[in-house]
Scaffold this active site. Sequence first.
Site, PDB file in Angstrom:
ATOM      1  N   CYS A 103       0.783  -1.203  -0.144  1.00 45.39           N
ATOM      2  CA  CYS A 103      -0.102  -0.207  -0.107  1.00 45.39           C
ATOM      3  C   CYS A 103       1.098   1.170  -0.067  1.00 45.39           C
ATOM      4  O   CYS A 103       1.513   1.189   0.575  1.00 45.39           O
ATOM      5  CB  CYS A 103      -0.925   0.207   1.029  1.00 45.39           C
ATOM      6  SG  CYS A 103      -1.678   1.273   1.284  1.00 45.39           S
ATOM      7  N   CYS A 110       2.851  23.192   5.695  1.00 45.16           N
ATOM      8  CA  CYS A 110       3.187  21.306   5.743  1.00 45.16           C
ATOM      9  C   CYS A 110       3.682  21.232   4.841  1.00 45.16           C
ATOM     10  O   CYS A 110       3.852  19.873   4.875  1.00 45.16           O
ATOM     11  CB  CYS A 110       1.025  20.804   5.566  1.00 45.16           C
ATOM     12  SG  CYS A 110       1.419  21.629   3.440  1.00 45.16           S
TER      13      CYS A 110
END
Length: 464
Positions: free
Chosen positions: A84, A415
Site C-alpha cells: 500500500c 505543511c
Amino acid sequence: MSKPQPPVQKNQTIEVTFEDLTHEGNGVGKVDGYPLFVPYALPGETGQVKVIKVKKNFGFGKLLDVEEESQERVEPPCNVYVQCGGCQLQHMSYSLQLDMKQKQVKDAMHKIGHLSDVPVHPVIGMDDPWRYRNKIQIPVGEKDDGGLKAGFYRKRSHEIIDMDTCIIQDEHNDRMVEAVRRIAEQYGIEAYKEEHHSGVLRHIMVRTGQHTGDIMVVLVTKTKKLPHQDAIVNEIRETFPNVKSIVHNVNSKKTNVILGEQTNVIWGDKYIVDQIGDIKFNISPKSFYQVNPTQTKRLYDQALEYADLKGHETVVDAYCGIGTISLFLAQKAKRVLGVEVVAPAVDDAKKNAKLNDIENAEFYVGEAESLLPWWQAQGLQPDVIVVDPPRKGCDESLLKAMIEMKPEKIVYVSCNPSTLARDLRILEDGGFETQEVQPVDMFPQTGHIECVSQIVLKEEAGSQ
Ligand code: SAH
C-alpha cells in the site's frame, strides 16, 4: 577530462552501509561517495541491495536483506504496509520518525532559509500514533470470486489491495467501510470498473467526529441511482445506531476526483458535528477539515501562544479554510478577518462562527494576495497575521503585502518545511525575525510534517 562513471551498475547486488534517511524515509548509503537511496533501510544498518536505477549523481536500490539491524527497526504492524502506498515509516520506531522529521525541518531552515540559528523544537508527537485519521475515502473493486473488496491502491497503480483494516484510521471508519462493503455485496451491487468506466459503487467515504462520536457515510456511485437505497439505509442504521448522516454522491465522470457534483442526503443530517477545544464545527461531505483533530488542537494551541493575543488586536487569518484557526483566534482577539479562495468553505466558516456564537470573526472569499493589499489601501492595520497556505507556500505578493503592512507578529502554519523556509527568508529580508519553529506530527507513520512558526517585526523596521 571524462566524467567519472557511477561506481554501480543496474541490477548489480552490492553490500551497503546506511548512514542517513531522506525526507521520504528512504535509507541513504554511499558507495565510493555515490549515494544510493533504498526504501526500508535504516541508518546504522548494513544490507544487500539490488541496484534498480542509476543516475549521474545518485541511484536507487531495493533492500534484499539486512545483515545488521538497527535498534530502531520495528515490525510494521500493518500486513499490507509494503504493497500500500499510504504509509512510509511503519518500519521505524516512532521516536526515530519524530527525530527524522525534526531534522528535516532543521535542514530546510539551514539549507533553504539560511536560518541556522532559529530554534527548531523537538516534534510534538502523539501518545498513541495509530488510529488517528477521522476520514477515509476508499475505492471499491471486485474480488476474483465476484464479491466486493474495499482497499487502497497498490503503490503507483490503480489495483485495489483487499484489506480489512487500516490501522491509522479511526476504528469507526474501518468498521463502517466493512459494513457497507458487506451490505452492498449482499444486495448484489456491482463495483465500478475504472478500465471500462462501467459498474456502480466507486468509493465509500466515512467521516467520524472523534469528539462527538457522530458518523457520516457517503456512497459514491457512477449511476444516478443507488440500487436498493432504502434497504441499504436501513441495514446501515441497524448496524450503526450512532450514524448521523447517510449520503449518496453521484460521480459519473472518468476522473480520479472522488466526489462528484451531485450530493443527496438519503437519511439523517446534512452535517455531522465535531469539536476542537471549545469550538464546534459542522462538517459536510466536501468540507475541508483537519484529519487528525488531536494534533490539530496542539497545533492551534501553539499558534495561539505565538499570536500572544491580549484582546485588543485585529487579526488576519489568510488561507482560513472553514475558519478553524480564525475561530480559535476570535476567542482572544478583538476582531478576526478570514480570507479563503474557496467560496463554499467561506460559507462553512460563517456557519461555524454562528454555531459557536462568535460575532467578532468575518470571512471573505478571495485570494489572500489580492485582498490584503486592498485592505491595506483601505487603512486596515492588523496586529497579527496568521497564514496557513497549501504546500506551495505563500504567494510572493502576499509576502510583499505583509512586509508592507508591518504587523507586530506573523504566525506561519505550514505543511511543507521547504516552502516555509523559503518564505521565512523573504520575511527576514523584509524586516522580520523568526523566533522559533515548532513541528507537530499530524500524520504519524507517513512522511508529512506540519510546523508552526513565530515571526516578529524587528523594532527598527516597525519605526521606519
Ligand atoms: N487554516 C485552515 C485551512 C488550511 S488549508 C485549517 O487549518 O483548516 C489551506 C487553505 O488555503 C485551503 O482552504 C485553500 O483553499 C486555501 N487557499 C489556497 N490558495 C489561496 C489563496 N491564494 N488565497 C486564499 N486562500 C487560499
